[in-house]
Design a protein around this motif. Structure first.
Motif, PDB file in Angstrom:
ATOM      1  N   VAL A 136       0.855  -1.187   0.000  1.00 33.27           N
ATOM      2  CA  VAL A 136       0.000   0.000   0.000  1.00 33.27           C
ATOM      3  C   VAL A 136       0.890   1.235   0.000  1.00 33.27           C
ATOM      4  N   VAL A 193      -2.935   0.432  -4.008  1.00 33.27           N
ATOM      5  CA  VAL A 193      -2.954  -0.895  -3.395  1.00 33.27           C
ATOM      6  C   VAL A 193      -2.422  -1.878  -4.433  1.00 33.27           C
ATOM      7  N   VAL A 228      -9.196  -2.290   2.857  1.00 35.78           N
ATOM      8  CA  VAL A 228      -8.327  -1.112   2.779  1.00 35.78           C
ATOM      9  C   VAL A 228      -9.028   0.124   3.305  1.00 35.78           C
TER      10      VAL A 228
END
Length: 373
Positions: A136, A193, A228
């Motif tokens: 990330v 991501v 996320v």
């Protein structure tokens, strides 16, 4: 010594030069017809050629990152443990666990508020049951007080098959390119991501929910955005999320964007193909379900299903890419309310060099179609 590090490459080059020099120097002394002399010549030629081929292989791997580690090269699985922390409000409780971090390859990368940060995480999908590692990238603005209350747009970035997620950082330079686009005023700060679509290695699942097998589509369409957005300051709505990939990852990005407009507002496929591959690497994806097979054909879907209110970007080259004709068909089949854009190069192969030429414009395109919460 790492497989992709410069020390190993320098050692291989030095060894090849030394063996070549020794071979030239010793050759006159091995000119006799005796068995030891013949074996000596064969041995020295073989050693020199192996060293040269190893050097060429390391150079190619450092450029294209086919393999990210020795374990990856020799097929040894490296499963990451997932910590289950039952305290409410932690990342683990939200099905995403940070297992490490690194600095981006940008000026000031040592300071997150200047260069951002790359977290290595494990995402555990609640609906799919899939666990996968990912990276990330958090832009510098994520750590700056002026943006403390902002929820950033996020982009899922996928490699091809059987690539590694490290390819996206080292080979395709997504974090560095995103940083440069923001600094140039061409894009807004976005969270990236980065992961590979191969969530059940070595099988290529083509981002399909396989009956009795991995539910890869569910993982990327539902689990990844949920995890996320629960663990980082990113938005939860479709307008906050985009997805991009190259080759197999490009097919997955377009497919997931086409079938899940409620999750992703924008999808970009770099050198994508438009129909699920079916070969020894995929196994039986559909188990005789013709409806599922047709659904995995993006051109068929555009012709036979309502078009989503979302945006698509496709790329190809007039010379060097096998997907040029199908890319033109995809563009022609997209109708309102969907929107389509394209990047078409005069020439470019199915490789990292081509994708590095397309990524800056693709990130700008994604930025223009996503919004912060």
């Amino acid at each position: 010594m790492g497989l992709t590090g410069k020390p190993l490459l320098i050692l291989a080059i030095a060894l090849a030069v030394v063996l070549f020099t020794v071979t030239v120097w010793c050759w006159p002394r091995l000119a006799r017809r005796s068995a030891p002399a013949v074996l000596g010549r064969v041995g020295m030629l073989l050693a020199t050629q192996v060293a040269v081929f190893a050097t060429v292989g390391l150079l190619a791997n450092n450029s294209f990152l086919f393999y990210g580690s020795w374990a990856d090269l020799f097929g040894r699985k490296q499963e990451l443990g997932v910590v289950t922390d039952h305290a409410s409000g932690t990342l683990a409780a939200k099905n995403i666990v940070r297992v490490g971090s690194q600095r981006p390859d940008v000026p000031g990368g040592a300071l997150p508020r200047v260069g951002g940060r790359i977290d290595k995480v494990v995402i555990a999908g609640k609906r799919s049951g899939i666990e996968s590692s990912a990276y990330v990238y958090l832009p510098p603005e994520y750590f700056q007080p002026a943006f403390a209350r902002r929820k950033f747009p996020a982009v899922v970035v996928l490699t091809g098959y059987p690539g590694t997620s490290e390819n996206l950082i080292k080979g395709l330079r997504y974090p560095r390119t995103a940083h440069e686009r923001v600094k140039a005023g061409r894009a807004q700060p976005m969270v990236l991501v980065m992961l590979r679509p191969t969530v059940a290695p070595p099988r290529d699942t083509e981002c399909v929910d396989i009956k009795g097998g991995p539910r890869t589509e569910t993982f990327f369409a539902d689990d990844v955005p949920r995890a996320v957005s629960a663990g980082y300051r990113v938005g939860k709505r479709a307008r906050n999320w985009g997805i991009i990939g190259n080759s197999t990852g490009g097919y997955c990005a377009l497919k997931i964007g086409l079938h899940h407009p409620g999750r992703y507002a924008a999808s970009a496929g770099l050198s994508a193909y438009y129909k699920a591959a079916e070969d020894p690497t995929t196994g039986d994806l559909f188990h005789g379900d013709e409806a599922a097979r047709r659904r995995a054909d993006l051109l068929w879907t555009l012709d036979n299903r309502p078009q989503p209110d979302s945006s698509f970007l496709v790329t190809s080259s007039r010379h060097g890419e096998a997907n040029y004709a199908d890319t033109r068909k995809f563009v022609a089949k997209v109708k309102q309310p969907a929107q389509v854009s394209s990047i078409v190069l005069d020439s470019g192969g199915h490789n990292f060099n081509t994708w590095r030429r397309e990524i800056p414009a693709a990130l700008e395109w994604l930025s223009s179609r996503l919004s912060e919460s």
